[in-house]
Scaffold this motif. Structure first.
Motif, short mmCIF file in Angstrom:
data_model
loop_
_atom_site.label_atom_id
_atom_site.label_comp_id
_atom_site.label_asym_id
_atom_site.label_seq_id
_atom_site.Cartn_x
_atom_site.Cartn_y
_atom_site.Cartn_z
N VAL A 347 0.84 -1.20 0.00
CA VAL A 347 0.00 0.00 0.00
C VAL A 347 0.88 1.25 0.00
O VAL A 347 0.62 2.21 -0.75
CB VAL A 347 -0.95 0.00 1.22
N ARG A 348 1.91 1.25 0.83
CA ARG A 348 2.80 2.41 0.88
C ARG A 348 3.51 2.60 -0.46
O ARG A 348 3.69 3.74 -0.93
CB ARG A 348 3.84 2.22 1.99
N MET A 349 3.90 1.51 -1.09
CA MET A 349 4.59 1.61 -2.37
C MET A 349 3.67 2.15 -3.47
O MET A 349 4.12 2.84 -4.38
CB MET A 349 5.17 0.26 -2.77
N VAL A 350 2.39 1.86 -3.38
CA VAL A 350 1.43 2.43 -4.33
C VAL A 350 1.45 3.95 -4.22
O VAL A 350 1.51 4.67 -5.23
CB VAL A 350 0.01 1.89 -4.07
N GLY A 351 1.39 4.45 -2.99
CA GLY A 351 1.42 5.89 -2.79
C GLY A 351 2.72 6.52 -3.26
O GLY A 351 2.72 7.59 -3.88
N ILE A 352 3.84 5.86 -2.97
CA ILE A 352 5.14 6.39 -3.39
C ILE A 352 5.24 6.41 -4.91
O ILE A 352 5.71 7.40 -5.51
CB ILE A 352 6.27 5.55 -2.77
N ALA A 353 4.78 5.34 -5.56
CA ALA A 353 4.83 5.27 -7.02
C ALA A 353 3.98 6.37 -7.65
O ALA A 353 4.41 7.03 -8.60
CB ALA A 353 4.37 3.89 -7.49
N LEU A 354 2.79 6.59 -7.11
CA LEU A 354 1.91 7.64 -7.65
C LEU A 354 2.51 9.03 -7.42
O LEU A 354 2.30 9.94 -8.23
CB LEU A 354 0.53 7.55 -7.01
N SER A 355 3.27 9.20 -6.33
CA SER A 355 3.94 10.49 -6.10
C SER A 355 4.93 10.77 -7.21
O SER A 355 5.02 11.91 -7.72
CB SER A 355 4.68 10.46 -4.75
N PHE A 356 5.66 9.75 -7.64
CA PHE A 356 6.63 9.94 -8.73
C PHE A 356 5.93 10.11 -10.08
O PHE A 356 6.43 10.83 -10.95
CB PHE A 356 7.62 8.78 -8.75
N VAL A 357 4.78 9.46 -10.25
CA VAL A 357 3.99 9.68 -11.47
C VAL A 357 3.55 11.14 -11.53
O VAL A 357 3.64 11.79 -12.59
CB VAL A 357 2.78 8.74 -11.51
N ALA A 358 3.07 11.66 -10.41
CA ALA A 358 2.65 13.07 -10.37
C ALA A 358 3.81 13.99 -10.71
O ALA A 358 3.65 14.97 -11.44
CB ALA A 358 2.08 13.39 -8.99
N LEU A 359 4.99 13.68 -10.18
CA LEU A 359 6.17 14.49 -10.47
C LEU A 359 6.52 14.44 -11.96
O LEU A 359 6.90 15.46 -12.55
CB LEU A 359 7.35 14.00 -9.64
N ALA A 360 6.37 13.28 -12.57
CA ALA A 360 6.73 13.12 -13.99
C ALA A 360 5.81 13.88 -14.92
O ALA A 360 6.24 14.34 -15.98
CB ALA A 360 6.74 11.63 -14.35
N ILE A 361 4.54 14.03 -14.54
CA ILE A 361 3.57 14.63 -15.46
C ILE A 361 3.22 16.07 -15.12
O ILE A 361 2.59 16.76 -15.94
CB ILE A 361 2.27 13.80 -15.50
N VAL A 362 3.60 16.55 -13.94
CA VAL A 362 3.06 17.83 -13.46
C VAL A 362 3.40 19.00 -14.37
O VAL A 362 2.63 19.96 -14.48
CB VAL A 362 3.56 18.10 -12.02
#
Length: 408
Positions: A347-362
């Protein structure tokens, strides 16, 4: 009651020797935290005005230094039950040193450094005095307070000298001082960490961490509110108000997931490795929380279709990833909770992965999309465990009801 038994005159004692030890935080410690409210706010403002690699490095180093000023005194107060008049006056002196350090942060790179270093040297000297006093008046095992007093005294002298050296030599010597005190703490065989009596009151330290986390996350509200008030509440569009709500709710969720899964949790054991991970994970957690708070202040600077300010987005996404990783580290070393069955490492890794996705597309999408991905990273950390818990508990109840019906 004799005078020596009254809290105002009772000499400090190690909590293992005292019959007055309690896990609850004393009001004087809460008062000490007040000045750290300002320190953290000023540090956040420094980061807001220095959004660069160099600016972040200075902010991070200052945060670590100030955080250890808070932690070292909290550790002493957890090891030793000390509430007498002299201790209260010493705590007042400690508050003055933090005030001096805090007032120097804004001009740390042009004139403020000497004042910051002198304040920190005095802060370390006072800690050395507290341990020396504990050795003299109440500790049945003198080696721990004696070594602690010596180490903080050495560090105090190094920090004091660093205040008067030209740069970058002052910075270098200050850094050496920090390394020296950490080395004297953790080195095998000679480090302070070898002492069995170094273990604090675990419930007390857990509560101290939880209270400071509330302060750190709460600073994000200050930044949101002040930023909107400076823009003028009557001058912004409705979508900015929606972003404002998103920012406030995000701060609530950050506290939510900490207190459900880690807050006030005691370490599973008192071995040095576990205690160090517990402590340093809280340092990372709070450093990350300040970054997120600063990043969220930009919510009131953009509408739905604007691009989120990239520098704010970077510290917000990396801050959230760091926060979730630190939360996972804390979960791994504290006593098992039922909630841990549902807030797993995946679950924590899902959140961390989505944080990096947000950084990549922002940088390429409207703020509305970036907020959605980043918000999903955070809110998933509460929603997924709740969903998993609901399914598991409902299934267990249905199974129990079926067994009862079969038995009937």
């Amino acid at each position: 009651m004799s005078l020596s038994d009254h809290p105002l005159w009772r000499k400090p004692q190690h909590h293992l020797d005292s019959g007055h030890a309690s896990d609850h935080v004393h009001w004087l410690e809460l008062f000490y935290d007040l000045v750290h409210v300002v320190s953290i706010f000023v540090l956040g403002n420094y980061l807001s005005h220095h959004l660069s690699v160099e600016g972040f490095a200075i902010f991070a180093m200052l945060f670590v230094v100030v955080w250890f000023a808070w932690f070292d005194l909290s550790l002493f107060n957890s090891l030793y039950v000390s509430t007498d008049i002299r201790h209260r006056l010493v705590m007042a002196a400690q508050i003055l040193t933090v005030m001096l350090m805090t007032s120097s942060i804004h001009s740390i790179d042009h004139g403020g450094w000497a004042f910051f270093a002198v304040g920190y040297a005095l802060n370390r000297f006072i800690i050395a005095y507290l341990y020396r006093r504990a050795r003299k008046v109440g500790d049945s095992e003198e080696s721990l307070p004696c070594e602690m007093s010596r180490n903080y005294g050495i560090a105090s002298a190094i920090f004091a000298v660093s205040a008067f050296l030209p740069q970058p030599y002052g910075y270098i010597l200050f850094g050496i001082g920090m390394l020296v005190i950490w080395a004297l703490f953790v080195m095998p065989k000679i480090g302070i960490i070898r002492h069995d009596r170094l273990v604090p009151r675990l419930g007390h330290m857990a509560e101290r961490f939880a209270l400071l986390l509330l302060i750190v996350v709460g600073e994000g509200f200050f930044k949101l509110i002040i930023t909107l008030s400076e823009y003028g509440v009557s001058n912004v569009s409705p979508d900015v108000f929606v972003n404002y709500v998103i920012g406030g709710f995000s701060l609530l969720v950050m506290c939510w997931i900490y207190f459900d899964f880690a807050g006030n949790g005691k370490p599973r054991s008192t071995d040095p490795k576990t205690m160090m991970q517990w402590t340093l994970a809280h340092l990372l957690l709070m450093l990350s929380a300040v970054c997120v708070g600063v990043a969220l202040s930009a919510e009131v600077k953009v509408g739905f279709w604007d691009h989120y300010p990239f520098k704010y987005a970077v510290i917000g996404c990396l801050g959230l990833a760091g926060y979730l990783y630190a939360l996972l580290l804390i979960q791994n070393v504290i006593e098992e909770r039922t909630a841990h069955r549902f807030a797993t490492a995946k679950v924590r890794m899902v959140g961390i992965a989505l944080s990096f996705v947000a950084l990549a597309i922002v940088a390429f999408v409207p703020a509305l999309v970036g907020n959605f991905v980043w918000g999903t990273a955070l809110i998933s950390q509460a929603v997924i465990p709740m969903r998993n818990a609901y399914i598991a508990i409902s299934a267990s109840e249905n199974e129990t009801n079926t067994e009862v019906e079969d038995a009937g």
